[in-house]
Design a protein around this motif. Structure first.
Motif, PDB file in Angstrom:
ATOM      1  N   THR A   1      37.186  35.737  45.157  1.00  0.00           N
ATOM      2  CA  THR A   1      37.868  36.597  44.187  1.00  0.00           C
ATOM      3  C   THR A   1      39.289  36.898  44.652  1.00  0.00           C
ATOM      4  OG1 THR A   1      35.790  37.531  43.429  1.00  0.00           O
ATOM      5  CG2 THR A   1      37.765  38.843  43.015  1.00  0.00           C
ATOM      6  N   ALA A   2      39.473  37.157  45.937  1.00  0.00           N
ATOM      7  CA  ALA A   2      40.819  37.401  46.466  1.00  0.00           C
ATOM      8  C   ALA A   2      41.706  36.169  46.282  1.00  0.00           C
ATOM      9  CB  ALA A   2      40.739  37.796  47.939  1.00  0.00           C
ATOM     10  N   VAL A   3      41.148  34.986  46.514  1.00  0.00           N
ATOM     11  CA  VAL A   3      41.918  33.755  46.331  1.00  0.00           C
ATOM     12  C   VAL A   3      42.294  33.580  44.855  1.00  0.00           C
ATOM     13  CG1 VAL A   3      41.852  31.230  46.504  1.00  0.00           C
ATOM     14  CG2 VAL A   3      40.981  32.632  48.376  1.00  0.00           C
ATOM     15  N   ALA A   4      41.364  33.871  43.948  1.00  0.00           N
ATOM     16  CA  ALA A   4      41.667  33.782  42.517  1.00  0.00           C
ATOM     17  C   ALA A   4      42.786  34.754  42.143  1.00  0.00           C
ATOM     18  CB  ALA A   4      40.417  34.052  41.685  1.00  0.00           C
ATOM     19  N   GLY A   5      42.733  35.964  42.698  1.00  0.00           N
ATOM     20  CA  GLY A   5      43.798  36.936  42.447  1.00  0.00           C
ATOM     21  C   GLY A   5      45.128  36.456  42.987  1.00  0.00           C
TER      22      GLY A   5
ATOM     23  N   ALA B   1      34.622  34.845  41.258  1.00  0.00           N
ATOM     24  CA  ALA B   1      34.312  33.863  42.297  1.00  0.00           C
ATOM     25  C   ALA B   1      33.774  32.564  41.687  1.00  0.00           C
ATOM     26  CB  ALA B   1      33.307  34.439  43.290  1.00  0.00           C
ATOM     27  N   THR B   2      32.993  32.673  40.623  1.00  0.00           N
ATOM     28  CA  THR B   2      32.480  31.485  39.941  1.00  0.00           C
ATOM     29  C   THR B   2      33.628  30.664  39.381  1.00  0.00           C
ATOM     30  OG1 THR B   2      30.357  32.481  39.396  1.00  0.00           O
ATOM     31  CG2 THR B   2      31.091  30.690  37.972  1.00  0.00           C
TER      32      THR B   2
ATOM     33  N   ARG C   1      28.372  38.929  49.255  1.00  0.00           N
ATOM     34  CA  ARG C   1      29.525  39.758  48.910  1.00  0.00           C
ATOM     35  C   ARG C   1      30.767  39.307  49.668  1.00  0.00           C
ATOM     36  NH1 ARG C   1      26.095  43.989  49.314  1.00  0.00           N
ATOM     37  NH2 ARG C   1      25.204  44.314  47.271  1.00  0.00           N
ATOM     38  N   LEU C   2      30.585  38.921  50.909  1.00  0.00           N
ATOM     39  CA  LEU C   2      31.717  38.416  51.688  1.00  0.00           C
ATOM     40  C   LEU C   2      32.292  37.156  51.040  1.00  0.00           C
ATOM     41  CD1 LEU C   2      33.475  38.504  54.256  1.00  0.00           C
ATOM     42  CD2 LEU C   2      31.719  37.108  55.361  1.00  0.00           C
ATOM     43  N   VAL C   3      31.426  36.208  50.703  1.00  0.00           N
ATOM     44  CA  VAL C   3      31.875  34.948  50.089  1.00  0.00           C
ATOM     45  C   VAL C   3      32.529  35.208  48.740  1.00  0.00           C
ATOM     46  CG1 VAL C   3      31.074  32.753  49.112  1.00  0.00           C
ATOM     47  CG2 VAL C   3      30.196  33.527  51.320  1.00  0.00           C
TER      48      VAL C   3
END
Length: 181
Positions: free
Chosen positions: A158-162, A71-72, A151-153
């Motif tokens: 993380t999903a967007v990065a994937g 996420a970072t 955790r939601l954010v």
């Protein structure tokens, strides 16, 4: 002259004196010092909020750390490179051209000798490596203060990065030679 300008002038003179920055050194050290002070205040505020919640000593789980790491990366690129966040950077940058998919290349548009604060902010807003420190601190702080919401954010980022990674894989597969019919 406003009180803000007077305080800013005093701060700038004090930092230059402490750093013994020569007049011909055009690095925006005063701006860096101001950003560093802002970072320290923000981190201290997150620690204080965590202490109030009683979560200061709680470690971040390895699963959360994995989410925070990805996420970072995603958040720092979103802030520093994405076309949709260009308005946040516009006061401090000048567009140079397109970057990778949905990203822009920009350079800092202020002269460090004339406005070290704006120049330092421009550097922060155009460097995903520099911004990652701020993003990681904010996300870890959020996990300490409001773990469920954090955790939601971090899960969304993380999903967007994937998904970004899969887009690049798909695009690279599309560039492979096609088998002849």
């Amino acid at each position: 002259m406003t009180q803000g300008h007077v305080a800013r002038g005093r701060f700038e003179r004090a930092v230059r004196a402490v750093l013994r920055q020569p007049a011909d050194d055009d690095r925006p050290l005063v701006g860096y010092a101001a950003l560093g002070a802002g970072y320290a205040v923000t981190a201290a505020a997150a620690l204080a909020a965590s202490a109030r919640n009683g979560t200061t000593g709680r470690p971040v789980s390895s699963g959360d750390l994995a989410l925070i790491t990805v996420a970072t990366h995603r958040l720092s690129r979103l802030i520093t490179k994405e076309t949709v966040t260009a308005p946040l950077r516009a006061r401090f940058t000048t567009p140079v051209g397109p970057g990778m998919a949905s990203e822009m290349l920009e350079e800092v548009s202020t002269d460090p000798r004339h406005d070290p604060f704006s120049h330092a902010v421009g550097e922060l807003l155009t460097c995903p490596f520099c911004m990652a420190q701020w993003c990681a601190t904010a996300l870890v702080g959020a996990h300490l203060v409001a773990p469920r919401q954090a955790r939601l954010v971090t899960s969304v980022l993380t999903a967007v990065a994937g998904a970004d990674a899969l887009h690049y894989v798909y695009a690279s597969l599309d560039r492979l030679p096609k088998p002849s019919d």
